[in-house]
Design a protein around this motif. Structure first.
Motif, short mmCIF file in Angstrom:
data_model
loop_
_atom_site.label_atom_id
_atom_site.label_comp_id
_atom_site.label_asym_id
_atom_site.label_seq_id
_atom_site.Cartn_x
_atom_site.Cartn_y
_atom_site.Cartn_z
N TYR A 15 0.83 -1.29 -0.04
CA TYR A 15 0.11 -0.12 0.03
C TYR A 15 0.92 1.25 0.25
O TYR A 15 1.97 1.22 0.15
CB TYR A 15 -1.11 0.10 0.88
CG TYR A 15 -1.32 -1.22 1.49
CD1 TYR A 15 -2.87 -1.90 0.64
CD2 TYR A 15 -1.17 -2.08 2.51
CE1 TYR A 15 -3.33 -2.98 0.94
CE2 TYR A 15 -1.79 -3.40 2.61
CZ TYR A 15 -3.02 -3.68 2.04
OH TYR A 15 -3.73 -4.91 2.26
N ARG A 16 0.33 2.37 -0.32
CA ARG A 16 1.00 3.66 -0.06
C ARG A 16 0.25 4.84 0.49
O ARG A 16 -1.18 4.93 0.32
CB ARG A 16 1.19 4.07 -1.47
CG ARG A 16 1.96 5.41 -1.81
CD ARG A 16 2.00 6.02 -3.19
NE ARG A 16 3.34 5.10 -3.37
CZ ARG A 16 3.81 5.35 -4.85
NH1 ARG A 16 3.20 6.15 -5.80
NH2 ARG A 16 5.20 4.92 -5.01
N CYS A 17 0.86 5.49 1.62
CA CYS A 17 0.26 6.29 2.02
C CYS A 17 -0.44 7.45 1.18
O CYS A 17 0.53 8.07 0.41
CB CYS A 17 0.91 7.15 3.32
SG CYS A 17 0.29 8.54 4.18
N PRO A 18 -1.53 7.91 1.27
CA PRO A 18 -2.15 9.07 0.26
C PRO A 18 -1.67 10.12 0.46
O PRO A 18 -1.78 10.96 -0.23
CB PRO A 18 -3.77 9.03 0.54
CG PRO A 18 -3.71 8.35 1.92
CD PRO A 18 -2.77 7.30 2.17
N GLN A 19 -1.12 10.49 1.87
CA GLN A 19 -0.60 11.83 2.29
C GLN A 19 0.81 12.19 1.84
O GLN A 19 1.12 13.34 1.12
CB GLN A 19 -0.90 12.02 3.78
CG GLN A 19 -2.13 11.83 4.13
CD GLN A 19 -3.12 12.79 3.62
OE1 GLN A 19 -2.85 14.05 3.59
NE2 GLN A 19 -4.13 12.47 3.22
N LEU A 21 2.90 9.42 0.37
CA LEU A 21 3.56 8.50 -0.75
C LEU A 21 4.33 7.35 -0.02
O LEU A 21 5.12 6.69 -0.88
CB LEU A 21 3.77 8.97 -1.90
CG LEU A 21 2.83 9.96 -2.39
CD1 LEU A 21 3.48 10.62 -3.76
CD2 LEU A 21 1.41 9.45 -2.79
N TYR A 30 0.79 0.87 8.98
CA TYR A 30 -0.02 2.03 8.47
C TYR A 30 -0.17 2.94 9.77
O TYR A 30 0.07 4.14 9.92
CB TYR A 30 -1.29 1.93 7.75
CG TYR A 30 -2.14 2.93 7.58
CD1 TYR A 30 -1.77 4.25 6.70
CD2 TYR A 30 -3.07 3.44 8.24
CE1 TYR A 30 -2.43 5.13 6.41
CE2 TYR A 30 -3.98 4.48 8.37
CZ TYR A 30 -3.58 5.55 7.20
OH TYR A 30 -4.17 6.69 7.23
N GLN A 39 3.40 14.85 6.07
CA GLN A 39 2.55 15.60 5.21
C GLN A 39 1.52 16.51 6.14
O GLN A 39 1.07 16.25 6.84
CB GLN A 39 1.49 14.65 4.51
CG GLN A 39 0.64 15.69 3.63
CD GLN A 39 1.33 16.26 2.31
OE1 GLN A 39 2.26 15.68 1.93
NE2 GLN A 39 0.84 17.31 1.96
N THR A 56 4.67 18.03 -5.98
CA THR A 56 4.48 17.02 -6.95
C THR A 56 5.39 16.88 -8.29
O THR A 56 6.03 15.98 -8.76
CB THR A 56 2.97 16.60 -7.43
OG1 THR A 56 2.38 16.47 -6.07
CG2 THR A 56 2.83 15.29 -8.00
N LYS A 77 -13.40 12.92 -6.87
CA LYS A 77 -13.98 12.40 -5.61
C LYS A 77 -15.73 12.62 -5.44
O LYS A 77 -16.27 11.74 -4.93
CB LYS A 77 -13.43 13.20 -4.58
CG LYS A 77 -13.84 12.55 -3.28
CD LYS A 77 -12.87 13.18 -1.96
CE LYS A 77 -13.32 12.61 -0.87
NZ LYS A 77 -12.45 13.34 0.26
N ASP A 99 -1.72 -0.28 -10.35
CA ASP A 99 -1.19 0.22 -9.21
C ASP A 99 -0.29 -0.46 -8.57
O ASP A 99 0.89 -0.21 -8.16
CB ASP A 99 -2.22 0.57 -8.34
CG ASP A 99 -1.83 1.45 -6.89
OD1 ASP A 99 -1.07 2.36 -7.26
OD2 ASP A 99 -1.87 0.79 -5.96
#
Length: 143
Positions: A15-19, A21, A30, A39, A56, A77, A99
Motif C-alpha cells: 500500500y501507499r500512504c495517500p498523504q 506516498l 500504517y 505531510q 509533485t 471524488k 497500481d
C-alpha cells in the motif's frame, strides 16, 4: 525486485500512504506511520493546490502543466457517475493491477487503454477535470 515496506523494512510493500506516498505492508504499519506522517495539510485550498502541484512536479520531474490541481481532483471524488463506474469488479481489478504491478507502468497503461472499459473510465475522468483525452496510439486504433 520488489521493494520492502518503508515502515518495518521486513515485508514487501502493498500500500501507499495517500498523504506522503510512503509504502507500507499492513494495517499495523500504517497505524505506526500515520502518527509520524510528514505531510502538512495547508490551511487554504488555494495554497493546497499550488503547493501540491509544485511539490509533485518537482518530485516527479515533470512539467507543472501536467499536474492536475487538487481542486480539480476533488471533482473526481465528488462524481456519483464515477463512483458508480468504480463499482465494476473488472475495472477495479484493472486499476489494482496497474497500481500494484512491478513491470513497465507505461506499457501496462498502454495495454489497459486497449480495454474499452478502462478507456471509458479514463475519458470520464478527463472530462470531469476538463482535460483532453489521450490520443489513441497506433496499437489501440482508436474508437
Amino acid at each position: 525486485m520488489t521493494e520492502k515496506c518503508q515502515v518495518c523494512n521486513k515485508s514487501n510493500k502493498k500500500y501507499r500512504c495517500p498523504q506522503c506516498l510512503v509504502f507500507y505492508c499492513s494495517l499495523s504499519c500504517y497505524k505506526l506511520h500515520k502518527d509520524t506522517c510528514t505531510q502538512v495539510k495547508p490551511t487554504s485550498s488555494e495554497a493546497a493546490t499550488s503547493n501540491a502541484a509544485v511539490a509533485t512536479a518537482s518530485e516527479l520531474s515533470v512539467d507543472s502543466e501536467d499536474i492536475v490541481p487538487a481542486a480539480k481532483l476533488l471533482l473526481l471524488k465528488q462524481s456519483d457517475a464515477l463512483k458508480q463506474r468504480l463499482k465494476n469488479p473488472h475495472l477495479k481489478r484493472l486499476l489494482r493491477d496497474l497500481d500494484q504491478g512491478s513491470g513497465d507502468k507505461h506499457a501496462a497503461f498502454e495495454d489497459a487503454m486497449t480495454t474499452p472499459l478502462f478507456r471509458e473510465f479514463v475519458d470520464q475522468c478527463l472530462q470531469l477535470i476538463e482535460m483532453e483525452p489521450p490520443a489513441p496510439s497506433p496499437a489501440t486504433g482508436g474508437d
